[in-house]
Design an enzyme around this catalytic site. Structure first.
Site, PDB file in Angstrom:
ATOM      1  N   SER A 140     -34.282 -35.925   0.324  1.00  0.00           N
ATOM      2  CA  SER A 140     -34.631 -35.019   1.438  1.00  0.00           C
ATOM      3  C   SER A 140     -35.904 -34.269   1.076  1.00  0.00           C
ATOM      4  CB  SER A 140     -33.499 -34.005   1.624  1.00  0.00           C
ATOM      5  OG  SER A 140     -33.866 -32.992   2.535  1.00  0.00           O
ATOM      6  N   TYR A 153     -27.585 -27.079  -1.763  1.00  0.00           N
ATOM      7  CA  TYR A 153     -27.981 -28.336  -1.106  1.00  0.00           C
ATOM      8  C   TYR A 153     -29.315 -28.808  -1.685  1.00  0.00           C
ATOM      9  CZ  TYR A 153     -29.343 -31.837   2.303  1.00  0.00           C
ATOM     10  OH  TYR A 153     -29.750 -33.015   2.887  1.00  0.00           O
TER      11      TYR A 153
END
Ligand code: NDP
Ligand code: 8X3
Length: 254
Positions: A140, A153
């Site tokens: 990501s 995260y």
């Protein structure tokens, strides 16, 4: 050798779109996820007279389930296995560390890091036996940068980024390619999961700009997996045009 791709997290978002893209191009598929009803529906949708679609229903956090599922695959399918897309993953919660729910951290760490490791450990020997292969890891922009409230995260996606680089070192002598894919904001079920079903908050993430679609990422994965044998896309950052970094957006909100 036939073309078989194993895609984790194929019941939604990027994984589902990637399954559809590969099936449309004639690939055989092994699709995984926890929601069996969705897997069965996708299998019905994608299987044709000429291509095989197997489904494996397991939780990537459970290594015993991972090993049993991969071991259950038929030899002919495994013999043609070329691509592993490590896509299953999630964010749970967003906010300061000291206000977090500890179980949210466990879910992210266990899924995004340990789950990816368990699946990779089970599949890599199969690719080695086939003499080549390709592993695509869904990292990501949160694995390149950090943002407020993204702490754990972001840490898990930085770990995926590091694991992609480590895998490349481990696997270069076996002819196995490793690609790290790092998308920015994409509208899937990701934010619904992150905000635990709060659709208003989830929708607000994408308000005022055009986010990526799952199909954009599927197209990129398909491209990466179909480069000539001597070409590897090692790391691909894919952003919405209206997103310049993990925190800078060109939003038009009235
Ligand atoms: P979705 O929520 O739409 O899909 C996530 C998929 O992961 C589902 O198929 C889900 O299947 C599967 N999954 C989650 N937990 C587990 C588990 N424990 N075991 C097995 N499968 C699991 O999200 P996206 O498609 O957006 O996300 C896919 C990947 O891309 C994730 O790794 C995410 O972190 C990453 N990503 C997403 C971005 C975005 O903005 N959307 C941007 C950058 C990266 P099921 O629930 O049926 O098990
Ligand atoms: C998902 C993208 O920016 O919400 O990985 O973390 S972001």
């Amino acid at each position: 050798m036939g073309k078989v791709a194993l895609i984790t997290g194929a019941t939604a978002g990027f994984g589902e779109a990637t399954a559809i893209r590969f099936a449309n191009e004639g690939w055989d598929l092994i699709l995984t996820g926890r929601r069996l009803d969705r897997l069965k529906n996708l299998q019905q949708q994608l299987k044709t007279a000429s291509n095989r679609v197997e489904i494996l229903n397991f939780d990537v956090r459970n290594e015993t389930e991972v090993i049993a599922a991969i071991s259950s695959l038929s030899e002919d399918l495994v013999g043609d296995l070329t691509v592993l897309v490590n896509n299953a993953g999630l964010a749970v919660g967003r906010g300061p560390m000291d206000e977090a729910v500890t179980d949210d951290w466990e879910r992210m760490i266990d899924t995004n890091i340990k789950g990816l490791l368990y699946v990779s450990k089970a599949v890599i020997p199969l690719l080695k036996a086939n003499g080549s292969g390709h592993i695509v890891n869904l990292a990501s922009i949160a694995g390149k940068e950090v943002y407020a409230g993204g702490n754990v995260y972001c840490a898990t996606k930085h770990a995926v980024d590091a694991l992609s680089r480590s895998m490349r070192l481990d696997l270069v002598n076996f002819g196995i390619k490793v690609s790290n894919i790092a998308p920015g904001a994409a509208e899937t079920e990701f934010s619904i999961v992150r905000f635990k079903g709060d659709e208003e908050t989830a929708n607000s993430v994408y308000r005022g700009f055009e986010p990526l679609k799952a199909q954009d990422i599927a197209d990129a994965i398909f491209y990466v997996c179909n480069c000539p044998p001597h070409v590897t896309i090692s790391d691909l950052v894919i952003m919405p045009t209206a997103q310049a970094s993990s925190t800078v957006f060109n939003k038009k909100i009235d």
